[in-house]
Design a protein around this motif. Structure first.
Motif, mmCIF file in Angstrom:
data_model
loop_
_atom_site.group_PDB
_atom_site.id
_atom_site.type_symbol
_atom_site.label_atom_id
_atom_site.label_comp_id
_atom_site.label_asym_id
_atom_site.label_seq_id
_atom_site.Cartn_x
_atom_site.Cartn_y
_atom_site.Cartn_z
ATOM 1 N N LEU A 122 -11.661 7.469 1.714
ATOM 2 C CA LEU A 122 -12.691 7.322 2.736
ATOM 3 C C LEU A 122 -13.829 8.304 2.471
ATOM 4 C CD1 LEU A 122 -12.855 5.527 5.330
ATOM 5 C CD2 LEU A 122 -12.183 7.565 6.620
ATOM 6 N N PRO A 123 -15.078 7.825 2.403
ATOM 7 C CA PRO A 123 -16.196 8.747 2.196
ATOM 8 C C PRO A 123 -16.533 9.496 3.480
ATOM 9 C CG PRO A 123 -17.021 6.531 2.506
ATOM 10 C CD PRO A 123 -15.517 6.421 2.494
ATOM 11 N N ALA A 124 -17.303 10.566 3.344
ATOM 12 C CA ALA A 124 -17.774 11.285 4.522
ATOM 13 C C ALA A 124 -18.548 10.330 5.425
ATOM 14 C CB ALA A 124 -18.669 12.446 4.108
ATOM 15 N N GLY A 125 -18.247 10.366 6.704
ATOM 16 C CA GLY A 125 -18.867 9.452 7.658
ATOM 17 C C GLY A 125 -18.105 8.157 7.840
ATOM 18 N N GLY A 126 -17.091 7.915 6.985
ATOM 19 C CA GLY A 126 -16.282 6.713 7.127
ATOM 20 C C GLY A 126 -15.318 6.824 8.290
ATOM 21 N N ASP A 133 -2.489 9.676 3.164
ATOM 22 C CA ASP A 133 -3.178 10.572 2.228
ATOM 23 C C ASP A 133 -4.116 9.777 1.318
ATOM 24 O OD1 ASP A 133 -1.762 13.371 2.535
ATOM 25 O OD2 ASP A 133 -0.168 11.873 2.557
ATOM 26 N N ALA A 134 -3.658 8.644 0.805
ATOM 27 C CA ALA A 134 -4.481 7.828 -0.078
ATOM 28 C C ALA A 134 -5.695 7.268 0.655
ATOM 29 C CB ALA A 134 -3.652 6.685 -0.670
ATOM 30 N N ALA A 176 0.858 -1.186 0.000
ATOM 31 C CA ALA A 176 0.000 0.000 0.000
ATOM 32 C C ALA A 176 0.900 1.244 0.000
ATOM 33 C CB ALA A 176 -0.914 -0.012 1.217
ATOM 34 N N PRO A 177 0.468 2.321 -0.685
ATOM 35 C CA PRO A 177 -0.870 2.549 -1.227
ATOM 36 C C PRO A 177 -1.111 1.998 -2.616
ATOM 37 C CG PRO A 177 0.435 4.533 -1.445
ATOM 38 C CD PRO A 177 1.305 3.556 -0.705
#
Length: 419
Positions: free
Chosen positions: A354-358, A348-349, A322-323
């Motif tokens: 990650l979506p909002a709320g993740g 950073d990756a 990763a990344p």
């Protein structure tokens, strides 16, 4: 001069999905018979199609090809405009073709006529409360998936793939320390040839063949001395095959609590090690999904073995660093970073993916990675905690504490719309 608006295009014809039991045509209600009798095209498995009398159901008969799911869109498209009835065993929406059809053409196009499922029949024969019994399907699914459902004193119903499934289940039960489990194999439920065969997992197999159409009822009994694996995170370290790269039991439990898995969610487990975080994420609910990213091929193979042994063989394993190895993965609901924090661009990756709320949770034992987490904590908030565990060990003739390396953990929920 008046104009007549063009007629709206006709809505696609509905597809009837008719459940049928082992009792065949005689067991169908009048409405199901009418639908099958008037259908121009009858689609189903060969066994199901053979249950329909030709005189009553003159429509063209089409057997499902194998593999089934990829063929569904093309097969339905080939008969567009004709009245189609699809046959299903029992309740079409309970581990049946109903789900595939709904995902293919939309639920609004389906006219589903269910029949009592094999589970309903089994509970009726056994006197079991249906809402208190878990069902595990082994139809097109690996046997290893049954392992996660094994708990002492529990009742399980297993949907068999064929006549060989009971012997395979008995072998797994013996291997996992459940040899004393009472097994009842219920064959041809609802038909004149209905039969029940009973034994313990230890004494199976029985003499004589088992009917391919069967359901297995299990009264689970864990043998004395067999490992006890609970239903909540924090399995014993001994449950895992590992080379030392393992998030230890108490830290693992705290990590899963911070990740907070919910049904249907997907986890990226980065620096998978032995796979323990992803495995226990998936064990919280059968619909939870996880992908472990591990650059060491030996460890990646070990993750797959651990996942199978602990009942979650669907855990995905990506053998890559990763990344770079994150490219192309489906969007996660949560990310755990257990190794490689200082790899350039990793945090950073992960943050970008990650979506909002993740949620993101990262653990480390090194000062360098701790400094990195402190900086990200300062920029994005969340919680930064230090987890310290000590175990009692012999000290001469006395007992003292042995301190494990403290773990610094950063956990954060990404803010934004919907968070």
């Amino acid at each position: 001069m008046s104009t007549v608006p063009p007629a709206a295009p006709a809505a696609p014809a509905a597809i009837s999905v008719v459940g049928i039991g082992a009792d065949g045509w005689d067991g169908l209600p009048a409405r199901s018979r009418r639908v099958l009798g008037s259908a121009e095209v009858l689609i189903g498995g060969p066994r199901q199609l053979d249950l329909l009398p030709a005189a009553e159901c003159p429509g063209e008969r089409v057997a499902w090809p194998s593999p089934l799911r990829p063929a569904v869109p093309g097969l339905l498209a080939a008969h567009e405009g004709r009245s189609v009835a699809v046959l299903a065993s029992g309740d079409p929406t309970f581990y049946g073709i109903g789900r595939t059809l709904a995902e293919t053409v939309g639920a609004e196009r389906l006219n589903v006529l269910p029949h009592p499922s094999s589970v309903s029949y089994a509970c009726a024969r056994l006197g079991w409360a249906g809402e208190a019994v878990e069902t595990v399907s082994l139809v097109g699914r690996p046997l290893a998936g049954l392992s996660a459902a094994l708990h002492d004193g529990r009742r399980l119903l297993v949907l068999s793939a064929d006549g060989s499934t009971p012997a395979e289940v008995a072998g797994l039960l013996r291997e996992k320390g459940f040899g004393g489990t009472r097994m009842r194999v219920l064959e041809q439920l609802g038909a004149d040839r209905e039969r029940t065969v009973e034994a313990t997992a230890e004494t199976w197999p029985q003499a004589g063949p088992v009917d391919p159409l069967n359901v297995i009822a299990l009264d689970l009994v864990r043998s004395p001395g067999a490992p006890r694996l609970g239903a909540v995170p924090g399995l014993p370290d001994e449950a895992y095959e590992h080379d030392g790269q393992l998030t230890k039991r108490y830290v693992r439990a705290a990590t899963l609590a911070a990740l907070a898995p919910a049904p249907g969610e997907l986890l990226w487990d980065i620096g998978g090690g032995s796979g323990s975080i992803g495995i226990e994420w998936m064990r919280t609910d059968r619909s939870c999904r996880a992908v472990a990213v591990e650059k060491d091929p030996v460890r990646a193979e070990r993750i797959a073995r651990n996942a199978s042994a602990l009942g979650v063989p669907a855990l995905g394993v990506v053998t890559a660093a990763a990344p770079e190895g994150l490219a192309g993965l489906p969007a996660p609901d949560a990310i755990f970073i257990g190794g490689g924090l200082t790899a350039p661009g990793l945090l950073d990756a992960c943050w970008a993916a990650l979506p909002a709320g993740g949620r993101l949770v990262a653990n480390t034992v090194t000062l360098e990675s701790e400094a990195l987490l402190a900086r990200w904590y300062g920029e994005h908030g969340g919680e930064l905690v230090r987890l310290a565990v000590a175990q009692a060990v012999p000290v001469g003739g006395f007992t003292g504490w042995r301190q494990a390396m403290p773990v610094t953990q950063w956990s954060v929920t990404k803010a934004g719309a919907g968070a």
